[in-house]
Motif scaffolding. Structure first.
Motif, short mmCIF file in Angstrom:
data_model
loop_
_atom_site.label_atom_id
_atom_site.label_comp_id
_atom_site.label_asym_id
_atom_site.label_seq_id
_atom_site.Cartn_x
_atom_site.Cartn_y
_atom_site.Cartn_z
N UNK A 26 10.61 -54.27 -11.93
CA UNK A 26 9.58 -54.48 -10.92
C UNK A 26 10.20 -54.88 -9.58
N UNK A 27 11.23 -55.74 -9.63
CA UNK A 27 11.92 -56.15 -8.40
C UNK A 27 12.55 -54.93 -7.73
N UNK A 28 13.21 -54.09 -8.51
CA UNK A 28 13.83 -52.88 -7.98
C UNK A 28 12.79 -51.98 -7.33
N UNK A 29 11.67 -51.77 -8.03
CA UNK A 29 10.62 -50.90 -7.51
C UNK A 29 10.04 -51.43 -6.21
N UNK A 30 9.81 -52.73 -6.14
CA UNK A 30 9.26 -53.33 -4.93
C UNK A 30 10.24 -53.24 -3.78
N UNK A 37 6.13 -59.38 -0.77
CA UNK A 37 5.30 -58.69 -1.76
C UNK A 37 5.55 -59.26 -3.15
N UNK A 38 6.82 -59.50 -3.47
CA UNK A 38 7.18 -60.03 -4.79
C UNK A 38 6.60 -61.43 -4.98
N UNK A 39 6.66 -62.25 -3.93
CA UNK A 39 6.13 -63.61 -4.03
C UNK A 39 4.63 -63.59 -4.30
N UNK A 40 3.91 -62.70 -3.63
CA UNK A 40 2.47 -62.59 -3.85
C UNK A 40 2.17 -62.11 -5.26
N UNK A 41 2.87 -61.09 -5.71
CA UNK A 41 2.59 -60.51 -7.01
C UNK A 41 2.92 -61.47 -8.14
N UNK A 42 4.06 -62.16 -8.05
CA UNK A 42 4.50 -63.05 -9.13
C UNK A 42 4.03 -64.48 -8.97
N UNK A 43 3.44 -64.76 -7.79
CA UNK A 43 2.98 -66.12 -7.49
C UNK A 43 4.14 -67.11 -7.59
N UNK A 44 5.22 -66.74 -6.92
CA UNK A 44 6.39 -67.59 -6.86
C UNK A 44 6.69 -67.89 -5.40
N UNK A 45 7.60 -68.83 -5.16
CA UNK A 45 7.92 -69.20 -3.79
C UNK A 45 8.64 -68.06 -3.08
N UNK A 46 8.54 -68.06 -1.75
CA UNK A 46 9.21 -67.05 -0.95
C UNK A 46 10.72 -67.13 -1.15
N UNK A 47 11.24 -68.35 -1.33
CA UNK A 47 12.67 -68.54 -1.54
C UNK A 47 13.12 -67.89 -2.84
N UNK A 48 12.34 -68.11 -3.90
CA UNK A 48 12.68 -67.52 -5.21
C UNK A 48 12.61 -65.99 -5.16
N UNK A 49 11.58 -65.49 -4.48
CA UNK A 49 11.43 -64.04 -4.38
C UNK A 49 12.58 -63.42 -3.59
N UNK A 50 12.96 -64.09 -2.50
CA UNK A 50 14.08 -63.58 -1.70
C UNK A 50 15.37 -63.59 -2.51
N UNK A 51 15.54 -64.62 -3.34
CA UNK A 51 16.74 -64.69 -4.19
C UNK A 51 16.78 -63.53 -5.18
#
Length: 369
Positions: free
Chosen positions: A285-289, A302-316
């Motif tokens: 899913x990360x690759x596709x996004x 987009x990943x942060x919204x979809x997974x409901x995680x922090x922007x920092x975690x999504x960026x990592x």
């Protein structure tokens, strides 16, 4: 195989010339049997390639590759660099008994329409039913589809027996052996390599309405390389997507790795490196996004919204996928496509098809497949 010596470098150059995807040289000129090379050959440089009938003396600084046979009409065979290559019509290549490497050209409007029908079927249903999945078959002048609206000098000239010179074997008539060399190599859209087969309005409309065709050519190659059978696997972007969102603002770059869903899990298949890696659902899913976002920041949001995680975690997670898997952001959907040789206009591009990804987790590579 022919009885001549095998020159692997020349064999590679011939494949690049046929497909139009030049990596090892700048320009190519093919002289049909009886065609005069003239000053075109004289003007070539050491980083160019000239194909001429065997034992024919020619004045040129280019690398000369001799051949026997012909390569203009359906059924022609070219004996070159220790190999024999047959020429077939795209529309019938899948039904011809193949005895070795075979190149396909469109030859007429029916061939072009068959190609587009095969592409649409793959895009909509995920079924690759055309001859492009057979590794023995190569599409000639594929660069005209890879980047049709790029404006540049022709990759190759074809000198016909009557002295006509065209952009590729089936492209725009550029002149004759008496035409000024600079005029022959003048920049023009890549799609002009097909205008002797398909009328310009039909050709340009078919290309502009399908900006994913370059990706399709490589997806078909992945399908063939992996030996996927209908119903046994799916390629991302063709009837299926690992990206659950429909708000992506980009499409994957044509040459980038593919996500492939199989019974054993999701693979990341890269034609450039020939590597296959099994991924977790979340990593897929990360690759596709990331591939359907115009930049890493948009992907992380987009990943942060979809997974409901922090922007920092999504960026990592996105950075980890880029570093470990070589995944890149995609091509913005706002890219503009040429409508004619002189006009360029915006063309909306459909987003990726939707399907659900797995739960949130760190990027996981499960190993080589």
């Amino acid at each position: 195989m022919t009885g001549g010596a095998v020159d692997e470098r020349d064999a590679r150059l011939v494949v690049e010339w046929i497909t139009g995807r030049h990596r090892s040289f700048r320009r190519a000129v093919f002289c049909a049997p009886g065609a005069p090379a003239g000053r075109v050959a004289v003007a070539l440089g050491a980083d160019d390639v000239l194909l001429v009938p065997d034992a024919r003396p020619v004045e040129t600084a280019a690398r000369v590759i001799g051949y026997r046979g012909a390569f203009d009409d359906i059924g022609d065979t070219l004996h070159v660099a220790g190999h024999t290559v047959e020429l077939q019509h795209y529309a019938s290549a899948a039904y011809v008994e193949l005895v070795g490497p075979t190149a396909m050209r469109f030859f007429d409007l029916d061939g072009w329409r068959a190609f587009l029908d095969d592409a649409d079927l793959a895009r909509d249903a995920g079924v690759f039913a055309g001859p492009l999945v057979d590794p023995r078959l190569r599409l000639a002048d594929a660069d005209a589809v890879d980047a049709p609206f790029d404006v540049a000098p022709p990759n190759a000239l074809h000198i016909h027996a009557d002295g006509r010179i065209t952009a590729g074997a089936q492209g725009e008539h550029l002149g004759s052996v008496d035409t000024a060399v600079d005029d022959l190599w003048a920049a023009r859209p890549r799609w002009t390599a097909l205008t002797d087969v398909v009328a310009e309005p039909v050709l340009v409309d078919g290309l502009a309405s399908r900006p994913w065709l370059a990706r399709y050519l490589r997806a078909a190659e992945v399908w063939g390389v992996l030996g996927i059978r209908p119903g046994e696997g799916r390629v991302d972007g063709f009837g299926w997507s690992a990206d659950a969102e429909s708000e992506g603002d980009a499409r994957p770059r044509p040459e980038d790795a593919f996500l492939v869903e199989t019974a054993a899990g999701v693979l990341l298949a890269d034609l450039r490196t020939r590597r296959r890696q099994r991924l977790s659902d979340t990593t897929a899913a990360v690759v596709a996004i990331l591939q359907t976002s115009s930049d890493p920041d948009s992907a992380a949001q987009r990943l942060a919204r979809m997974k409901r995680i922090s922007a920092t975690s999504a960026a990592h997670l996105c950075a980890e996928a880029a570093e470990r898997l070589g995944v890149r952001a995609g091509v913005p959907l706002a890219s503009r496509f040429a409508r004619s040789a002189r006009e360029v206009s915006s063309s909306p591009v459909p987003g990726p098809r939707a399907s659900g990804p797995g739960p949130s987790a760190p990027v996981v590579v499960k190993g080589n497949a």
